[in-house]
Design an enzyme around this catalytic site. Structure first.
Site, PDB file in Angstrom:
ATOM      1  CE  LYS A 152     -15.604  39.056   5.317  1.00 45.25           C
ATOM      2  NZ  LYS A 152     -15.885  37.874   6.153  1.00 45.25           N
ATOM      3  CD  GLU A 203      -0.786  43.820  10.655  1.00 46.19           C
ATOM      4  OE1 GLU A 203       0.172  43.057  10.840  1.00 46.19           O
ATOM      5  OE2 GLU A 203      -0.728  45.042  10.808  1.00 46.19           O
ATOM      6  CB  CYS A 262      -0.425  35.596  12.447  1.00 49.49           C
ATOM      7  SG  CYS A 262      -0.505  36.776  13.801  1.00 49.49           S
ATOM      8  CD  GLU A 301       0.386  30.900   7.673  1.00 47.40           C
ATOM      9  OE1 GLU A 301      -0.335  31.163   6.690  1.00 47.40           O
ATOM     10  OE2 GLU A 301       0.481  31.637   8.670  1.00 47.40           O
TER      11      GLU A 301
END
Ligand code: NAD
Length: 547
Positions: free
Chosen positions: A211, A284, A318, A416
């Site tokens: 997905k 991750e 990332c 972040e």
């Protein structure tokens, strides 16, 4: 058939070689819209989805806000059907040879390089990124496909182990596929994130139900079509679409293993769901990555690397840097170079090469970046470069931004941003820099600039990040597919790439065969004598130096 020809059941995607046009309206769906892609091209991609709800979601290009496509949405029943088909296909696939699977990966490698223009075009339309950042995606998939094809036997062949009784106990370990792997991926690298974790899963004999993020579904579907063209059986790779909390959950409740890439918040939800089912997962997740410029760094190299480290893909990467610690002795000289390179960057909404940075992907991303910078400035941070949105370039553009004087009360100190914003800090001694780099909950990627490689590598061991790059931002580890990549602490669990990246999709199965003797008293021996004989045997084996 040569590597780039289509199998008979897979029509080529772009008749003219450049299937993407500034297009006419698509009157069937929306008579007022000016679609950026040919509707037939979009339909050929979306037909690869298993989605029967009758509902669709409109996606727009971040470059201009123009509509791109309507993406059909999947139901829970569609996910169920995807798993039924995938399980059927996997049972056959698991009996194919490693060499056959590896050959398909090498065909994919060639296809991805040959069709890179199409991949990059679609990636730019869907994500708004600069063309040079979109190129990193086919590059990374080609590297991954070649690496796993060429190392298949090394990772997956049955391996002999040390038997307990020399010569008489034969032990070997098989790598058995998990079955059907669920892969849930984000939007930031839509081509590579959709495919890179799936390639080792296929190689190990699994099927995949995936997905991708709704905003970048077309690029992920192009990846699925390229897998078909490379020769992988179509049912082996199922694609479903819909909101993560529904369709993602439907996957997690059926998969034999889950590979998730996305935010730490979602990763924790998925980890709980997997724990409940006692299935494995690799996660991750996010980061607040530190870059250290030591006093002996080559400042030109460091400034060039710092630009890529902070602003690749407009910071929506990332492993990109959001905190930079610079030695007092070189701070002013480094900052001057870094700021001037940043101010010279070219921004623009374009399908062509030449821009240094593109757009953010969405209003949500822009809102987060604006909120983080405005909050920092309101609380006293200084803007050395950037610091403003650029609606004149496109709806979600934001300038590459360098902040100084960021303090713990500011949101961007520890959270972040996932955008083109970097905070600069001075340090006096390296122990202090290491301690500050290790602050917070994350631990994804670090970078160190120094002309003393040994010293930098020694410091790397003290940085609590899953990857650390010396004299490079992230490419040295991310593109070296033989090395594992992933996060410590709240940046994740498990690793992609290398042997860990493929072994996660297997169960190790030990098979032991015993000859001549058994593990019990023999020839009328008492239990007590047996214990004495075994004790003597253990001492003798240690003397021999055996493991
Ligand atoms: P996100 O967690 O919101 O979404 C990622 C994917 O998960 C999407 O496909 C989404 O639909 C799906 N999802 C959302 N909620 C779900 C749920 N409850 N159950 C199952 N699936 C669900 O992440 P995002 O904001 O779209 O992506 C950006 C984040 O991803 C950043 O934090 C970034 O650092 C991280 N990221 C990490 C890596 C890495 O390799 N460590 C790589 C890329 C991005």
């Amino acid at each position: 058939m040569s590597a780039h020809e289509n199998p008979p059941n897979v029509p080529p995607l772009g008749g003219s070689g450049r299937p993407l046009v500034e297009g006419p309206a698509d009157p069937e769906h929306d008579p007022t819209a000016s679609y950026a892609l040919e509707p037939e091209y979009v339909e050929r991609l979306t037909s690869r989805l298993l989605a029967t709800s009758g509902r669709s979601v409109r996606v727009e290009t971040p470059l201009t806000g123009a509509p791109l496509a309507h993406i059909p949405q999947s139901t829970d029943g569609d996910v169920e059907e995807a798993f039924v088909r995938a399980r059927r296909a996997q049972a056959i696939w698991a009996r194919t040879s490693l060499d056959e699977r590896a050959a398909m990966l090498l065909r994919l490698h060639d296809l991805v390089l040959e069709r890179q223009d199409e991949i990059i075009d679609l990636t730019v339309w869907e994500s708004g990124k600069a063309r040079k950042h979109a190129f990193d995606e086919p590059l990374h998939i080609a590297l991954t496909a070649r690496y796993y094809a060429r190392t298949a036997h090394q990772h997956l062949d049955t391996q002999r182990k040390i038997g307990v009784v020399p010569a008489l106990t034969r032990v070997e370990v098989n790598r058995v596929p998990k079955g059907v792997v669920g892969i849930i991926s984000p939007w930031n690298y839509p081509f590579t994130m959709a495919l890179c974790d799936g390639l080792p899963a296929l190689l190990a004999g699994n099927a995949v139900v995936t997905k991708p993020d709704s905003q970048t579904m077309l690029t992920a579907l192009l990846g699925a079509r390229l897998l078909d063209e490379a020769g992988f059986p179509k049912d082996l790779w199922q694609v479903v679409a819909g909101p993560g909390s529904q369709v993602g959950t439907s996957i997690v409740t059926r998969a034999d293993y889950v590979c998730f890439t996305g935010s730490t918040a979602t990763g924790k939800i998925i980890a709980r769901q997997c724990a409940e089912r006692l299935i494995g997962c690799s996660l991750e997740l996010g980061g607040k990555n530190p870059l250290l410029v030591l006093r002996d760094a080559d400042l030109e190299k460091a400034a060039e690397g710092a630009v890529r480290a902070s602003f690749s893909n407009a910071g929506q990467l990332c492993v990109s840097m959001e905190r930079m610690f610079v030695a007092d002795q070189v701070y002013d000289r480094f900052v001057e170079r870094f700021v001037s390179r940043t101010k010279a960057m070219t921004l623009g909404a374009s399908m062509e090469w030449g821009n240094d940075m593109g757009s953010l992907i969405s209003q949500d991303q822009l809102d987060t970046v604006v909120a983080h910078v405005d909050d920092a400035v309101a609380k006293g941070a200084r803007v050395l470069a950037g610091g403003r949105a650029r609606p004149d370039l496109g709806p979600y553009f934001y300038e590459p931004t360098i902040l100084e004087g960021v303090t713990p009360e500011m949101t961007c100190f520890g959270h972040e941003t996932f955008g083109p914003v970097i905070a600069l800090y001075r340090f006096h001694d390296e122990a202090d820099a290491i301690a500050r780099a290790n602050e917070g909950e994350y631990g994804l990627n670090g970078s160190i600039y120094s002309q003393d490689g040994d010293r930098a590598r020694a410091i790397a061991r003290e940085i609590r990040c899953g990857t650390v790059n010396v004299n490079e931002a992230f490419g040295a580890t991310f593109a070296s597919i033989d090395s594992p990549m992933g996060g410590m602490r709240e940046s994740g669990m498990g690793r992609r790439q290398g042997s860990e990246g493929v072994h996660r999709y297997t169960e190790s199965q030990s098979v032991g065969t015993q000859r001549l003797i058994r593990f019990a008293p023999m020839l009328g021996m008492s239990d007590e004598t047996y214990a004495k004989v075994m004790t003597a045997n253990l001492k003798f084996m240690k003397k021999l130096g055996r493991a």
